[in-house]
Design a protein around this motif. Structure first.
Motif, PDB file in Angstrom:
ATOM      1  N   GLN A  82       0.856  -1.176   0.000  1.00 56.15           N
ATOM      2  CA  GLN A  82       0.000   0.000   0.000  1.00 56.15           C
ATOM      3  C   GLN A  82       0.895   1.229   0.000  1.00 56.15           C
ATOM      4  OE1 GLN A  82      -3.458   0.281  -0.082  1.00 56.15           O
ATOM      5  NE2 GLN A  82      -3.046   2.466  -0.308  1.00 56.15           N
ATOM      6  N   MET A  83       0.726   2.063  -1.003  1.00 56.79           N
ATOM      7  CA  MET A  83       1.575   3.232  -1.161  1.00 56.79           C
ATOM      8  C   MET A  83       0.718   4.483  -1.043  1.00 56.79           C
ATOM      9  SD  MET A  83       4.044   1.930  -4.265  1.00 56.79           S
ATOM     10  CE  MET A  83       2.757   2.103  -5.500  1.00 56.79           C
ATOM     11  N   ASN A  84       0.964   5.253  -0.015  1.00 55.26           N
ATOM     12  CA  ASN A  84       0.227   6.493   0.216  1.00 55.26           C
ATOM     13  C   ASN A  84       1.161   7.687   0.093  1.00 55.26           C
ATOM     14  OD1 ASN A  84      -2.071   4.933   0.840  1.00 55.26           O
ATOM     15  ND2 ASN A  84      -1.536   4.855   3.017  1.00 55.26           N
ATOM     16  N   SER A  85       0.579   8.856  -0.019  1.00 58.54           N
ATOM     17  CA  SER A  85       1.362  10.105  -0.111  1.00 58.54           C
ATOM     18  C   SER A  85       2.465   9.972  -1.150  1.00 58.54           C
ATOM     19  CB  SER A  85       1.965  10.443   1.256  1.00 58.54           C
ATOM     20  OG  SER A  85       0.953  10.573   2.230  1.00 58.54           O
ATOM     21  N   LEU A  86       2.095   9.491  -2.304  1.00 57.94           N
ATOM     22  CA  LEU A  86       3.088   9.242  -3.354  1.00 57.94           C
ATOM     23  C   LEU A  86       3.731  10.532  -3.829  1.00 57.94           C
ATOM     24  CD1 LEU A  86       1.206   6.421  -5.209  1.00 57.94           C
ATOM     25  CD2 LEU A  86       3.549   6.253  -4.355  1.00 57.94           C
ATOM     26  N   LYS A  87       4.993  10.406  -4.184  1.00 59.10           N
ATOM     27  CA  LYS A  87       5.789  11.544  -4.654  1.00 59.10           C
ATOM     28  C   LYS A  87       6.301  11.234  -6.060  1.00 59.10           C
ATOM     29  CE  LYS A  87       7.585  12.211   0.051  1.00 59.10           C
ATOM     30  NZ  LYS A  87       8.814  12.289   0.879  1.00 59.10           N
ATOM     31  N   PRO A  88       6.603  12.256  -6.831  1.00 57.55           N
ATOM     32  CA  PRO A  88       7.154  12.006  -8.170  1.00 57.55           C
ATOM     33  C   PRO A  88       8.392  11.115  -8.139  1.00 57.55           C
ATOM     34  CG  PRO A  88       6.482  14.285  -7.984  1.00 57.55           C
ATOM     35  CD  PRO A  88       6.330  13.685  -6.613  1.00 57.55           C
ATOM     36  N   GLU A  89       9.184  11.202  -7.087  1.00 57.20           N
ATOM     37  CA  GLU A  89      10.391  10.371  -7.005  1.00 57.20           C
ATOM     38  C   GLU A  89      10.085   8.904  -6.722  1.00 57.20           C
ATOM     39  OE1 GLU A  89       9.766  13.248  -5.341  1.00 57.20           O
ATOM     40  OE2 GLU A  89      10.596  13.176  -3.300  1.00 57.20           O
TER      41      GLU A  89
END
Length: 121
Positions: A82-89
């Motif tokens: 589960q991936m939250n608060s995703l960033k461009p990096e």
């Protein structure tokens, strides 16, 4: 034959969420650790997270701590990220792989196709 199939990637805006799945077959799931890795264009593949299927211990790279959560459903031989608060990096191709234990540097079997995660700013 050890097989792991990744799914769940996609395009998401920064701050958004995705859940990746890793479906495993061909080995005794409970005896291995499953790790998530990623490779961004022009960069080396790096470890993101890992879970020991036997005792549920989890490990995270510093870059994703507090934002990503790894979990395992032993009944389905599936590991989730589960991936939250995703960033461009976080943009990369994400892979999962089996290991004898999370600290092992060698994977069991070969790399799969991976699933593309793209985070737009």
């Amino acid at each position: 034959e050890v097989q792991l199939v990744e799914s769940g990637g996609g395009l998401v805006q920064a701050g958004g969420s995705l859940r990746l799945s890793c479906a495993a077959s061909g080995f005794t799931f409970e005896r291995y650790a499953i790790g998530w890795f990623r490779q961004a264009p022009g960069k080396e593949r790096e470890g993101v997270s890992c879970i020991s299927s036997s005792d549920g211990r989890t490990y995270y790279a510093d870059s994703v701590k507090g934002r990503f959560t790894i979990s395992s459903d032993n009944a389905k031989n599936t590991v989730y990220l589960q991936m939250n608060s995703l960033k461009p990096e976080d943009t990369a191709v994400y892979y999962c792989a089996a290991k004898v234990e999370c600290i092992a540097t060698i994977i069991v079997g070969s790399w799969g196709q991976g699933t593309q995660v793209t985070v737009s700013s």
